[in-house]
Scaffold this active site. Structure first.
Site, short mmCIF file in Angstrom:
data_model
loop_
_atom_site.label_atom_id
_atom_site.label_comp_id
_atom_site.label_asym_id
_atom_site.label_seq_id
_atom_site.Cartn_x
_atom_site.Cartn_y
_atom_site.Cartn_z
NE ARG A 1 -0.41 -21.37 -9.04
CZ ARG A 1 -1.56 -21.05 -8.34
NH1 ARG A 1 -2.62 -21.75 -8.18
NH2 ARG A 1 -1.82 -19.83 -8.23
N GLY B 1 0.73 -1.45 0.05
CA GLY B 1 0.00 -0.03 0.05
C GLY B 1 0.80 1.16 -0.11
#
Lengths: 445, 157, 157, 445
Positions: free
Chosen positions: A292, A165
């Protein structure tokens, strides 16, 4: 089909892959770290090989030892599961150079889709909408205004080296733009010693929706519908379901078509997930591809009847997909809850230790994937995912009731788990209505 | 009152040898000692070491590959272990014609090469890292070994 | 009186070495020491007695109906029990106006009626089947009772 | 819908019904015998009531105590499960007379179908073929020849008071008929003090195939396909599956249609099963109706997606069926294996005692219904069914592999169970081929 597969992973996903191999009549070799020596799932392997110490870097991330283990056990393929080496294209290439098939996509496709910028450009070429952004560093005020106008407000300014952030500003309209830019640059400079910032559209109250795809080496790509993973906490998925309760069937088919286009554009040839953000107006933006199998893949298995791990192994072995887009007809509703050994009252601090009581739910519509059992000692060295509770029911309300019933039956002692927290989420009216966004958990609990 | 020191010795004898009950009677003297039986419920908590539970067609694995470090019987606590630092294939000698680096009776120093391990076509000489005399060789030539597997037992001189 | 210090030493020896029993007899001297056996792990084997595991909307049951025979605290092992031979509703007296058949202090004989139980509109008078004085009444008027539930505790005279 | 249901049963079926009630948001009262006081499933009930001693006649068969328990707990319905009072029409009437709904068919329908002769006559009226027989005592030689000619050889002569094979003769052709008749009569006289014998067609190498039906109180009857229960040992079902691997789709639809006709003819209004024998030529014969839910009902749940217990409770509460024959589309293949606490090496002698290790299989396609858990003490007083392992897969070969995988994972110690025996059956080529009859187990193992 392969004769023997080595599983380069641990815990519930290792057990999941063992199960698929058993059903395919393929032998299983499991590698394990010294920490996992007594894990119960290893009993189900035909052979087990210790590859190093408890720390992942000393075992599950040691590519050379894993390949050596595949060689001495004469395995002809390696299944990487998720995490660890699953999205490591160099490892995939190393395996194949040693004549061991890596059960995953071809390395080139993996590299392209694994790189955010390259994946964005593949998406753009395939005309799949991406989150609009500056595609580069903001260094000229006029240009900044021009880009902002194109993107539209609200938008975000983010530090290129960013994280946590810092160097991040949400800008509501253009009068605030330059001020926010300067602040973000200063903050980025302080935090990362770099004033580089870029701009991206701020997607308000988005849902996280992902499409499961599977492709073979013969050019066939099929999507298996979407999963909604909007219930997250700090970007960790907690609950996943299919179909998504927050999108129309029009958006659903758009998303699925986009995912297939993207996979085809990237020459994808394995199981994978295309992730999107969907805003409250139903506009969707591609964010990334997971090359994946994912933790939440069973959600899709329950609505489609397709065993994704078996299908993934089959296509890796060169077989054609057993099904086509037409034969896939998702039905009913499925939900997954992740039961983590974490204390929800202590900011989800991981808990480890001996499990003295472990009674898993059962009966109609319930599936549990877990490597845990009564008498199992959960290691603090690895992630805290202890069990995945899944339900299938004809409708979403029935699925929610069934999940509440299943969570109510699940007894784990003395470890703290996320069970009480999950029960609260399932009982929440906003979850029932389905009208939530990715900030639901943080705003509500 | 009997000699406390003797009782103490009796107790030590019990603890060392894991006795649960000891009674001594000698004329008027009568000493009875009891310790708790070992906790019987722990069995439940400790997973059994991989029984053959799978009933599916058994794997046709080379039998020598099924050893694991855990299977090695710890016969003699005084012996030192040389363990495998990697996963690979064990070679006792430099090549098939050469004699083994280390056999039972071989004296070794920390820098002695005791075997060669091969992984991914790379051959690594393994050094003893300790001194003594080889007491047992626990692996066979060309056998696959895992990380941490005990290769040699060494008697310290 | 034997040497307290020595006994103290014996006790310490017990604790340090985890003995559970120690007996020393020497002529007239007779010392016997016992400690509790440690928990044997059986905890794992014994199912917990119904915790509130269900997280679904709780049942709105009349609270008095949740008693079960197992919940009755066995405070005084010398007291005799009168248990319910059936499932039904407990009535202390013949009708709402009548006094209870049996209250704390009531002397009873085996043929004394102690209460009425109603099941399927049939009212059955329950006899004490034993003699003594009512020490405690464990159920309330109009309470539902299950088979085997303890209704009264009786002190034998 | 009911507000509170009392379950007049125990063990796995009690737990199964608890689960259905939880999902229907109906409160649950469980009655139990003193022997079952510490059974784990009771933890999931809202209220539990002890109704008597361990022997079924002192508790689970005590209709008055069960109804009293329903009254004091203010339950508005009783679910009888299977066994015990489940097919007792007098009990059903007693419940309803006390204003407590009996979750099962109306008493008249139950009585008719529960009586073998009455059920045969209903079947005949509904033009459903029954096992041809003499429909009465054989007392005249000419008549005997006439009936035999009608039935055809081989046929069986059976003692009316019979049982245990005494007074039973298989007759291959008419030259043996009178001799066999005399022998059977003599044997029956010796064993049962009655020379009454009757005649029935001998169905050679039959399969046992049953059709699941469900009907509501509004005249709707739907079948949910068939279950094949040919793998039996001494008339005890061991393995059930759906669809049947031994019948053609033509026979399948004939059987299902016959079952619906029969149910309609008997004004049936609950879940039930119509049982048939199917001979090697595909000819089928109605044998009986089970007017209750059955042990093997989950096999049907897995291929149809219908929760049979929930549906059964709903129709008992007067609701219309939520589905019609058209919306039921069975898919894939399901198998159930019954794991009994019996020692297959000791002639299936029941075993009881403390379960010290109990790790149930999980993962894709696997469902386990069990009241057992690690730390559970299995009582010797009741039947030995400890767990039902079920699998679903798209095809029968995949289902067999999945079941083998699941049985391989199931660890129960120290009790002896039928697991090793089941593993042998699943691995047998005749089971794989599906070409077996009800004598398969006794002939083969």
């Amino acid at each position: 089909m392969f004769r023997r597969i080595l599983i380069a992973n641990r815990g519930e996903i290792a057990l999941r892959i063992i199960r698929a191999c058993r059903e395919l009549n393929v032998e299983v070799v499991c590698v394990f770290s010294e920490e996992d020596r007594h894990a119960g799932y290893l009993e189900f392997a035909d052979q087990t090989i210790c590859i190093g110490g408890p720390a992942p870097r000393d075992s599950y991330l040691k590519s050379d030892r894993i390949i050596a283990a595949a060689e001495v056990s004469r395995s002809d393929a390696i299944h990487p599961g998720y995490g660890f080496l699953a999205e490591n294209a160099a490892f995939a290439e190393m395996c194949r150079a040693c004549n061991i098939e890596f059960i995953g996509p071809n390395a080139e496709s993996m590299r392209t889709l694994g790189d955010k910028a390259a994946a964005r450009s593949v998406a753009q070429k395939a005309r799949v909408s991406i989150v609009p952004g500056s595609d580069g560093i903001l260094d000229d005020d006029n240009e900044t205004f021009a880009i902002a106008k194109k993107i539209g407000f609200p938008l975000m300014i983010k530090a290129s080296a960013g994280g946590g952030g810092r160097g991040l500003r949400v800008v509501q309209d253009k009068t605030d733009l330059l001020g926010a830019l300067k602040q973000a640059q200063q903050e980025a400079d302080g935090a990362f010693k770099s004033t580089d910032v870029y701009m991206e559209k701020f997607i308000q109250r988005p849902r996280h929706v992902e499409v499961q795809i599977i492709a073979d080496k013969h050019g066939n790509v099929v999507h298996l519908g979407e999963r909604d993973c909007t219930v997250q906490r700090r970007y960790q998925k907690l609950i996943e379901e299919s179909p998504s309760p927050g999108i129309t069937s029009r958006i659903r088919s758009d998303l699925c078509a986009a995912a297939v286009k993207l996979a085809k554009a990237a020459n994808y040839d394995s199981a994978g997930t295309v992730e999107f953000l969907v805003d409250s107006k139903g506009k969707y933006y591609f964010i990334e591809v997971n090359t994946r199998i994912q933790v939440e893949h069973p959600v899709t298995e329950l609505v489609t009847g397709v065993d994704l791990i078996k299908a993934q192994i089959r296509v890796a072995a060169g077989e054609k997909l057993e099904f086509s887009q037409k034969t896939i007809k998702p039905s009913g509703h499925s939900i997954e809850c992740r039961v983590n050994a974490e204390d929800p009252d202590e900011n989800f601090r991981p808990c480890a230790g001996l499990i003295e009581k472990f009674r898993i739910p059962g009966g109609p519509g319930v599936r549990v994937d877990t490597h845990g059992y009564q008498g199992f000692r959960l290691s603090p060295k690895y992630d805290s995912l202890l069990a995945k509770v899944l339900v299938w029911q004809p409708t979403r309300p029935a699925a929610i009731r069934c999940m509440q019933r299943a969570l109510g039956e699940f007894q784990i002692e003395p470890l703290k788990t996320t069970l009480p927290f999950l029960r609260k989420v399932l009982a929440h009216p906003d979850f029932a209505s389905g009208l939530i966004d990715t900030s639901f958990v943080e705003r509500t609990f | 009152m009997p000699d406390l020191d003797k009782i103490k010795q009796l107790v030590e004898m019990m603890v060392t040898n894991d006795l649960v009950e000891l009674t001594v009677r000698d004329g008027d003297l009568d000493i009875k000692l009891k310790r708790p039986a070992p906790c019987s419920g722990e069995m439940i908590a400790v997973p059994a070491v991989r029984p053959d539970v799978m009933q599916l067609p058994p794997a046709a694995l080379p039998p020598s590959e099924n050893n694991s470090a855990a299977d090695v019987v710890d016969e003699d606590k005084d012996l030192l272990e040389i363990t495998s630092p990697m996963v690979g294939t064990f070679y006792a000698g430099a090549d098939p014609e050469s004699p083994p680096f280390a056999q039972v009776g071989t004296k070794i120093s920390p820098s002695s090469v005791v075997c060669v391990l091969e992984a991914m076509k790379v051959f690594s000489e393994i050094k003893a890292e300790l001194a003594g005399t080889i007491e047992r060789v626990l692996v066979k030539n060309e056998q696959a070994v895992e990380f941490g597997q005990v290769l040699f037992l060494v008697r310290s001189d």
